[in-house]
Design an enzyme around this catalytic site. Sequence first.
Site, short mmCIF file in Angstrom:
data_model
loop_
_atom_site.label_atom_id
_atom_site.label_comp_id
_atom_site.label_asym_id
_atom_site.label_seq_id
_atom_site.Cartn_x
_atom_site.Cartn_y
_atom_site.Cartn_z
CE LYS A 7 -2.86 2.65 3.08
NZ LYS A 7 -3.50 2.66 4.36
CB SER B 92 -34.52 -4.04 42.86
OG SER B 92 -34.71 -5.28 42.22
CB SER C 170 -41.86 4.75 41.15
OG SER C 170 -42.37 4.04 42.42
N GLY D 158 -40.53 0.86 46.22
CA GLY D 158 -39.43 0.32 47.19
C GLY D 158 -38.52 -0.16 46.38
#
Length: 641
Positions: free
Chosen positions: A31, A471, A543, A469
């Site tokens: 190249k 997880s 939430s 609340g």
Amino acid sequence: MSMLSTPFMNSTSTPTEQLKIVIVGHVDHGKSTFVGRLFHDTGSLPEGKLEQLQKIAERRGVPFEWANLMDALQSERDQNITIDTAQIWFQTKKRQYVIIDAPGHKEFLKNMITGAANAEAALLLIDANEGIQEQSRRHGYLLNLLGIRQIAVLVNKMDLQGYSQERFNQIEKDYRAFLKTIGVEPKLFIPIAAKHGDNIASKSANMTWWQGATVLEALDQFKVSDLPDNQPLRFPIQDVYRFDDRRILAGRIEAGSVKVGDKLLFSPSNKVSTVKTIERWNAPVSESANAGESIGITLTEQIFVERGAVAALETAPPYELNRFKARLFWLGRQPFKQGKIYKLKLATQEADCEIESIEKIIDASTLETISREGEKPYVGRHEVAELTIRTKRAVAFDKHIEIVPTGRFVIVDGFEVSGGGIVAEDNYPKRTSDSLQKSNNIFWSKGKVTAKQRALVNGHSGCVLWLTGLSGAGKSSIANELERELFNIGKHAYVLDGDNIRHGLGSDLGFSPEDRKENIRRVGEVAKLMADAGIICITAFISPYRADRDLVRKMLEGSDNQFVEVYVNAPVEICEQRDPKGLYAKARANEIKEFTGISAPYEAPLRAELELQTSKLTVAESVAKVLDFLNVQDEGTTVSI
């Protein structure tokens, strides 16, 4: 060595047409030698550069190599002295050519999302002596993946094969067969010997059997693509500058056109404003701009816009989602793994992302489908995959087949660009211009059945029981058991579960604070409708933000239905011990970002109607407390709230 006399060297007029090309090839396939010779044969070398390097080689007692010329120019470019990828490198009578330097796969991928990397054609070198290598196949696949369709294959070092026509024909036959399997049709194959200039700028006396084009003639046969002016506007914002009291949004128009007075939508924030002025640097004032131009704009309304936003006409926005199907080429040292977080860069946007699913993995060299049954899915180095990518927030994009610059992306692993790909076709939902308009002619419709009549028939009034609340605190377990108990005594109840909502109603949302807010807003609207229908709507969502829960509370103000906030309270260490879905372990391993309780906050309720301390209460005891609060009796006919 004297300069060759070519028809390109002393052109009196400079052509204005320009074509960007990329030159790729396996290591040691010539190249650098080819590009050096190309510069020489087109008279594009800096004055005296060739003679200077020839003298240096002579003093060192080594033969001059054309690759040395490229090394010298590369060194100057690295020092920002002579040339860079934005300059014209050589020209023919027909046009000017810009070479996009691609020393390796990674560098090319790294630049593929920038304007400078919009190659319209490619020259792919293969060593006649070594023949087709794995890298040759990967280059073909990569060029195809990037959408480069104008390709000429140069079979180099023909001198080492005695300029054999049979050898050239065999390589062409084999490589054409491979490229055909991936949908690539080269314009032509050309036998060359870059070291000696055979078939570069003039026909080779050593290959009289070759009656086709020289490399320069082949280049001039390529077509310059029309700028995508007729496509929808795509104007990614690169930066925001402040001058006096003005905010100028700067970037490059990737598609379409814009003019003063156009109403723009900025994705993914969905803010709208009108173009007040179009700013240019050291250029005449104009009230419009087209694809390919780097400009700045000011807006009539000072909305907040930052780097990464994509401006489009309000009537033709991009897709705006947090998942899309893709075809990806992977080059990272470490595999592209499902379950790990990476950085996606698309236009000027950046977003955390992960693999949602892998549909197919292909070896880029053999095109064989790779099966990994029994293993955790991943994409290995030099493999191509068809997969679905999910981002942590919505990103603006287009199908690659429709708009190229906003239909391709790169993946960053750590600090390295490790893969790149295109957005594949799929049935993506798109926001319409109508959806952006707020009508003054929409009114809440009240039916002829009142809330009291529904309560009389149902045996209870509608309400929203909002369980919030961490997880693992027990929200879903309590909600499902509560629904069953209410059903068993003839009450109309239904659970809206967080994970279930994420599969449909919230499938386009991530877990950033903004997306969490939008997810809760949508759930609140659905819960309000269900309560209006007389249903006891039980929601189980983390939430985490008080403001979002208060927003739902306000939705029900003034209605005949009430909002009951139930704080399912368990310490994070208890939730982590339970870890029913293994999420805390992933969050601790940094495989899940913005995980509530670990790397994202949870704001406990300040005025919850009911609190359930699930570290002390069983599920049955918690459900009993809720039923007591609702004053539900087995033989009763009402729910008293």
